[in-house]
Design a protein around this motif. Sequence first.
Motif, PDB file in Angstrom:
ATOM      1  N   SER A 176     -24.749  41.813   2.538  1.00 54.69           N
ATOM      2  CA  SER A 176     -25.059  40.784   2.712  1.00 54.69           C
ATOM      3  C   SER A 176     -25.066  40.333   1.160  1.00 54.69           C
ATOM      4  CB  SER A 176     -26.160  40.368   3.090  1.00 54.69           C
ATOM      5  OG  SER A 176     -27.183  41.026   1.386  1.00 54.69           O
ATOM      6  N   ASN A 177     -24.900  39.097   1.257  1.00 53.30           N
ATOM      7  CA  ASN A 177     -24.910  38.548  -0.636  1.00 53.30           C
ATOM      8  C   ASN A 177     -22.741  38.549  -0.692  1.00 53.30           C
ATOM      9  OD1 ASN A 177     -27.718  38.265  -0.064  1.00 53.30           O
ATOM     10  ND2 ASN A 177     -27.969  38.222  -2.124  1.00 53.30           N
ATOM     11  N   ILE A 178     -22.374  38.833  -0.703  1.00 50.95           N
ATOM     12  CA  ILE A 178     -20.886  39.321  -0.272  1.00 50.95           C
ATOM     13  C   ILE A 178     -20.911  38.485  -1.729  1.00 50.95           C
ATOM     14  CG2 ILE A 178     -18.550  39.517   0.058  1.00 50.95           C
ATOM     15  CD1 ILE A 178     -19.602  40.244   3.398  1.00 50.95           C
ATOM     16  N   GLY A 179     -19.797  39.106  -2.099  1.00 46.22           N
ATOM     17  CA  GLY A 179     -18.735  37.955  -3.613  1.00 46.22           C
ATOM     18  C   GLY A 179     -17.220  38.208  -4.051  1.00 46.22           C
ATOM     19  N   ILE A 180     -16.560  38.089  -3.718  1.00 50.02           N
ATOM     20  CA  ILE A 180     -15.243  38.220  -3.961  1.00 50.02           C
ATOM     21  C   ILE A 180     -14.494  37.301  -4.911  1.00 50.02           C
ATOM     22  CG2 ILE A 180     -13.150  38.056  -2.643  1.00 50.02           C
ATOM     23  CD1 ILE A 180     -14.746  37.864   0.441  1.00 50.02           C
ATOM     24  N   SER A 181     -13.353  37.634  -5.540  1.00 49.92           N
ATOM     25  CA  SER A 181     -12.902  37.118  -6.436  1.00 49.92           C
ATOM     26  C   SER A 181     -10.761  38.435  -6.355  1.00 49.92           C
ATOM     27  CB  SER A 181     -13.317  37.816  -7.709  1.00 49.92           C
ATOM     28  OG  SER A 181     -12.210  37.477  -8.426  1.00 49.92           O
ATOM     29  N   VAL A 182     -10.456  36.722  -5.888  1.00 51.18           N
ATOM     30  CA  VAL A 182      -9.334  37.364  -5.627  1.00 51.18           C
ATOM     31  C   VAL A 182      -8.172  37.018  -6.773  1.00 51.18           C
ATOM     32  CG1 VAL A 182      -7.079  36.487  -3.443  1.00 51.18           C
ATOM     33  CG2 VAL A 182      -9.256  36.682  -2.644  1.00 51.18           C
TER      34      VAL A 182
END
Length: 138
Positions: A79-85
Amino acid sequence: MSETDLNPSTLEDQIGINQLYSRYTHAIDDFDQQGWLDTFAEDGVFDIDGTAVRGRDQLSVWFSQFEDYSQKSMRHYISNIGISVDGTTAAGRAYLIVLNVSNGQLAATGTYLDSLSKSDGKWRFEHRELCTDAKAEA
């Protein structure tokens, strides 16, 4: 998230990474070794609390030790997935809860810290670090 983070290619990449996270947890819970290995780059690293396994051969050996694991009815919830591409690389962070569904007991919690790369249109883990913060007998 800024407006520049909402361009179509970034959204497509974020969806792809979310799908990667899902494939990873389903593969663990289904004891799908090949499916789990396919979530890592060829020379990918899985590091649990400072103990690292590198490359598909070592990852395969590590995964094999859980052959009876699927019989324990464990479920991994992310849960609480944070992604920076950033182009063909990305950083991710997510919380983990592992539950033994046969007895309702919490087995573990932790945080994943991920470095990812995109190759041939597929996102994979280059380095996946799991920092556990609770363990219980399940």
